[in-house]
Scaffold this motif. Structure first.
Motif, PDB file in Angstrom:
ATOM      1  N   ARG A  30      10.428  17.830  30.778  1.00 59.00           N
ATOM      2  CA  ARG A  30      10.944  16.573  31.343  1.00 59.00           C
ATOM      3  C   ARG A  30      10.474  15.368  30.530  1.00 59.00           C
ATOM      4  O   ARG A  30      11.263  14.453  30.233  1.00 59.00           O
ATOM      5  CB  ARG A  30      10.495  16.426  32.804  1.00 59.00           C
ATOM      6  CG  ARG A  30      11.145  17.423  33.754  1.00 59.00           C
ATOM      7  CD  ARG A  30      10.933  17.019  35.200  1.00 59.00           C
ATOM      8  NE  ARG A  30       9.533  16.978  35.585  1.00 59.00           N
ATOM      9  CZ  ARG A  30       8.841  18.042  36.021  1.00 59.00           C
ATOM     10  NH1 ARG A  30       9.424  19.227  36.105  1.00 59.00           N
ATOM     11  NH2 ARG A  30       7.577  17.916  36.375  1.00 59.00           N
ATOM     12  N   LEU A  31       9.193  15.344  30.183  1.00 57.83           N
ATOM     13  CA  LEU A  31       8.661  14.213  29.430  1.00 57.83           C
ATOM     14  C   LEU A  31       9.296  14.101  28.048  1.00 57.83           C
ATOM     15  O   LEU A  31       9.611  13.004  27.584  1.00 57.83           O
ATOM     16  CB  LEU A  31       7.139  14.329  29.301  1.00 57.83           C
ATOM     17  CG  LEU A  31       6.344  14.096  30.589  1.00 57.83           C
ATOM     18  CD1 LEU A  31       4.875  14.449  30.386  1.00 57.83           C
ATOM     19  CD2 LEU A  31       6.479  12.645  31.054  1.00 57.83           C
ATOM     20  N   LEU A  32       9.489  15.239  27.392  1.00 60.68           N
ATOM     21  CA  LEU A  32      10.119  15.231  26.073  1.00 60.68           C
ATOM     22  C   LEU A  32      11.545  14.694  26.159  1.00 60.68           C
ATOM     23  O   LEU A  32      11.971  13.888  25.333  1.00 60.68           O
ATOM     24  CB  LEU A  32      10.131  16.643  25.484  1.00 60.68           C
ATOM     25  CG  LEU A  32       8.792  17.175  24.973  1.00 60.68           C
ATOM     26  CD1 LEU A  32       8.866  18.677  24.751  1.00 60.68           C
ATOM     27  CD2 LEU A  32       8.380  16.462  23.684  1.00 60.68           C
ATOM     28  N   ALA A  33      12.285  15.165  27.160  1.00 61.71           N
ATOM     29  CA  ALA A  33      13.682  14.753  27.293  1.00 61.71           C
ATOM     30  C   ALA A  33      13.809  13.281  27.676  1.00 61.71           C
ATOM     31  O   ALA A  33      14.707  12.578  27.204  1.00 61.71           O
ATOM     32  CB  ALA A  33      14.380  15.627  28.333  1.00 61.71           C
ATOM     33  N   GLU A  34      12.887  12.803  28.521  1.00 63.64           N
ATOM     34  CA  GLU A  34      12.981  11.427  29.010  1.00 63.64           C
ATOM     35  C   GLU A  34      12.390  10.414  28.029  1.00 63.64           C
ATOM     36  O   GLU A  34      12.958   9.347  27.800  1.00 63.64           O
ATOM     37  CB  GLU A  34      12.274  11.314  30.358  1.00 63.64           C
ATOM     38  CG  GLU A  34      12.973  12.081  31.478  1.00 63.64           C
ATOM     39  CD  GLU A  34      12.105  12.246  32.709  1.00 63.64           C
ATOM     40  OE1 GLU A  34      11.007  11.661  32.735  1.00 63.64           O
ATOM     41  OE2 GLU A  34      12.527  12.966  33.641  1.00 63.64           O
ATOM     42  N   ARG A  35      11.236  10.753  27.454  1.00 63.79           N
ATOM     43  CA  ARG A  35      10.561   9.807  26.561  1.00 63.79           C
ATOM     44  C   ARG A  35      11.079   9.882  25.128  1.00 63.79           C
ATOM     45  O   ARG A  35      10.904   8.968  24.341  1.00 63.79           O
ATOM     46  CB  ARG A  35       9.054  10.078  26.557  1.00 63.79           C
ATOM     47  CG  ARG A  35       8.383   9.765  27.888  1.00 63.79           C
ATOM     48  CD  ARG A  35       6.892   9.950  27.772  1.00 63.79           C
ATOM     49  NE  ARG A  35       6.217   9.473  28.964  1.00 63.79           N
ATOM     50  CZ  ARG A  35       5.057   8.849  28.973  1.00 63.79           C
ATOM     51  NH1 ARG A  35       4.425   8.624  27.844  1.00 63.79           N
ATOM     52  NH2 ARG A  35       4.500   8.460  30.101  1.00 63.79           N
ATOM     53  N   ARG A  36      11.641  11.024  24.771  1.00 66.97           N
ATOM     54  CA  ARG A  36      12.181  11.245  23.432  1.00 66.97           C
ATOM     55  C   ARG A  36      11.126  11.139  22.343  1.00 66.97           C
ATOM     56  O   ARG A  36      11.404  10.705  21.226  1.00 66.97           O
ATOM     57  CB  ARG A  36      13.343  10.288  23.153  1.00 66.97           C
ATOM     58  CG  ARG A  36      14.482  10.440  24.146  1.00 66.97           C
ATOM     59  CD  ARG A  36      15.684   9.628  23.765  1.00 66.97           C
ATOM     60  NE  ARG A  36      16.771   9.840  24.698  1.00 66.97           N
ATOM     61  CZ  ARG A  36      18.002   9.372  24.543  1.00 66.97           C
ATOM     62  NH1 ARG A  36      18.285   8.656  23.464  1.00 66.97           N
ATOM     63  NH2 ARG A  36      18.923   9.613  25.444  1.00 66.97           N
ATOM     64  N   ASP A  37       9.911  11.516  22.655  1.00 58.83           N
ATOM     65  CA  ASP A  37       8.842  11.628  21.669  1.00 58.83           C
ATOM     66  C   ASP A  37       7.748  12.526  22.244  1.00 58.83           C
ATOM     67  O   ASP A  37       7.849  12.986  23.377  1.00 58.83           O
ATOM     68  CB  ASP A  37       8.286  10.257  21.264  1.00 58.83           C
ATOM     69  CG  ASP A  37       7.601   9.526  22.418  1.00 58.83           C
ATOM     70  OD1 ASP A  37       6.912  10.191  23.222  1.00 58.83           O
ATOM     71  OD2 ASP A  37       7.740   8.291  22.511  1.00 58.83           O
ATOM     72  N   VAL A  38       6.733  12.779  21.443  1.00 60.40           N
ATOM     73  CA  VAL A  38       5.658  13.681  21.876  1.00 60.40           C
ATOM     74  C   VAL A  38       4.369  12.923  22.144  1.00 60.40           C
ATOM     75  O   VAL A  38       3.303  13.536  22.267  1.00 60.40           O
ATOM     76  CB  VAL A  38       5.416  14.770  20.808  1.00 60.40           C
ATOM     77  CG1 VAL A  38       6.651  15.636  20.636  1.00 60.40           C
ATOM     78  CG2 VAL A  38       4.997  14.155  19.470  1.00 60.40           C
ATOM     79  N   ASN A  39       4.447  11.609  22.244  1.00 64.25           N
ATOM     80  CA  ASN A  39       3.248  10.786  22.395  1.00 64.25           C
ATOM     81  C   ASN A  39       2.858  10.596  23.855  1.00 64.25           C
ATOM     82  O   ASN A  39       2.934   9.494  24.388  1.00 64.25           O
ATOM     83  CB  ASN A  39       3.460   9.433  21.707  1.00 64.25           C
ATOM     84  CG  ASN A  39       3.644   9.571  20.219  1.00 64.25           C
ATOM     85  OD1 ASN A  39       2.909  10.316  19.568  1.00 64.25           O
ATOM     86  ND2 ASN A  39       4.625   8.876  19.669  1.00 64.25           N
ATOM     87  N   PHE A  40       2.486  11.682  24.477  1.00 66.05           N
ATOM     88  CA  PHE A  40       1.931  11.579  25.820  1.00 66.05           C
ATOM     89  C   PHE A  40       0.653  12.409  25.869  1.00 66.05           C
ATOM     90  O   PHE A  40       0.455  13.332  25.073  1.00 66.05           O
ATOM     91  CB  PHE A  40       2.924  12.025  26.895  1.00 66.05           C
ATOM     92  CG  PHE A  40       3.524  13.394  26.672  1.00 66.05           C
ATOM     93  CD1 PHE A  40       2.890  14.541  27.099  1.00 66.05           C
ATOM     94  CD2 PHE A  40       4.753  13.521  26.030  1.00 66.05           C
ATOM     95  CE1 PHE A  40       3.440  15.795  26.915  1.00 66.05           C
ATOM     96  CE2 PHE A  40       5.324  14.774  25.838  1.00 66.05           C
ATOM     97  CZ  PHE A  40       4.669  15.908  26.280  1.00 66.05           C
ATOM     98  N   SER A  41      -0.219  12.067  26.793  1.00 64.46           N
ATOM     99  CA  SER A  41      -1.525  12.721  26.884  1.00 64.46           C
ATOM    100  C   SER A  41      -1.497  13.867  27.879  1.00 64.46           C
ATOM    101  O   SER A  41      -0.550  14.013  28.677  1.00 64.46           O
ATOM    102  CB  SER A  41      -2.576  11.697  27.319  1.00 64.46           C
ATOM    103  OG  SER A  41      -2.287  11.258  28.648  1.00 64.46           O
ATOM    104  N   LEU A  42      -2.547  14.675  27.869  1.00 63.41           N
ATOM    105  CA  LEU A  42      -2.670  15.747  28.849  1.00 63.41           C
ATOM    106  C   LEU A  42      -2.791  15.176  30.260  1.00 63.41           C
ATOM    107  O   LEU A  42      -2.313  15.775  31.225  1.00 63.41           O
ATOM    108  CB  LEU A  42      -3.875  16.629  28.539  1.00 63.41           C
ATOM    109  CG  LEU A  42      -3.664  17.728  27.490  1.00 63.41           C
ATOM    110  CD1 LEU A  42      -4.967  18.483  27.255  1.00 63.41           C
ATOM    111  CD2 LEU A  42      -2.577  18.700  27.909  1.00 63.41           C
ATOM    112  N   ALA A  43      -3.399  13.990  30.375  1.00 63.41           N
ATOM    113  CA  ALA A  43      -3.516  13.357  31.694  1.00 63.41           C
ATOM    114  C   ALA A  43      -2.141  12.979  32.235  1.00 63.41           C
ATOM    115  O   ALA A  43      -1.840  13.184  33.417  1.00 63.41           O
ATOM    116  CB  ALA A  43      -4.413  12.127  31.598  1.00 63.41           C
ATOM    117  N   VAL A  44      -1.295  12.434  31.373  1.00 59.97           N
ATOM    118  CA  VAL A  44       0.070  12.079  31.772  1.00 59.97           C
ATOM    119  C   VAL A  44       0.859  13.338  32.122  1.00 59.97           C
ATOM    120  O   VAL A  44       1.596  13.375  33.112  1.00 59.97           O
ATOM    121  CB  VAL A  44       0.777  11.293  30.645  1.00 59.97           C
ATOM    122  CG1 VAL A  44       2.273  11.150  30.925  1.00 59.97           C
ATOM    123  CG2 VAL A  44       0.134   9.916  30.480  1.00 59.97           C
TER     124      VAL A  44
END
Length: 208
Positions: free
Chosen positions: A33-47
């Motif tokens: 979901r995060l990849l599809a919505e944010r369109r990048d890989v810059n999120f943390s394990l906490a997120v």
């Protein structure tokens, strides 16, 4: 049957194992979901943990960093694709088998392609195959027999199997599937039909 204490321990072990699998799957679905919505890989394990509805500590029990998450996510995609490809009946005529495999590929890609486009390797398919990349090797071992059957059945000219799989894999790139869905608003059935025809033509079938 064992003592009540042993049975209780076994139930507890099964529950722990079930909880582990469930939380891991929740994290991988959240990554998609995060990849599809944010369109990048810059999120943390906490997120990621928040998106999955689990604690950050639970996320760290499964993965040490986001790279491990993305690797596991990609492995899951390959596993699912291989499983469905392997279920295509081996005794079907070669052309029918190939067409079924193409429909499986597009159906799978339509689900995860918006996320997967952001975790592609910078290396080419053949480079990773020659470099013994485990996932690419497994995928090649499933795809190559479809193209070899087409050659043996006279549906396409004899050619290097690695090249045939590369052509097939390139045309069915998840970015192509996303582009056709979003830009031309094609259905998965139409995408599969058009890409299958294009792949057969690129592989040398004259009436494709």
């Amino acid at each position: 049957m064992g003592s009540p204490e042993r049975r209780a321990d076994e139930r507890q072990t099964r529950q722990i194992r079930s909880d582990y699998v469930a939380s891991r799957n929740a994290l991988l679905r959240a990554a998609e979901r995060l990849l599809a919505e944010r369109r990048d890989v810059n999120f943390s394990l906490a997120v990621l943990a928040k998106e999955a509805g689990v604690s950050t500590a639970t996320a760290y029990r499964h993965f040490s960093d986001i790279r491990q998450v993305l690797r596991a996510y990609y492995e899951n995609l390959v596993d699912e694709l291989i499983e469905e490809m392997s279920a295509v009946p081996a005794d079907d005529p070669p052309l029918e088998r190939f067409e079924k495999a193409c429909r499986v590929w597009v159906r799978q890609a339509a689900r995860w392609s918006r996320a997967a486009v952001y975790i592609r390797s910078a290396d080419g398919f053949l480079a990773r195959l020659r470099g013994k990349d485990a996932m690419v090797t497994r995928l090649y071992e499933v795809l190559a027999p479809f193209t070899l059957d087409l050659m043996r059945g006279g549906e396409i000219p004899t050619q290097t199997p690695e090249f045939a799989v590369l052509v097939w894999e390139t045309l069915f790139d998840e970015r192509v599937v996303v582009d056709l869905m979003d830009s031309l608003h094609w259905s998965t059935d139409r995408i599969a039909a058009e890409l299958t025809r294009s792949a057969l033509g690129a592989l040398g079938r004259r009436d494709a």
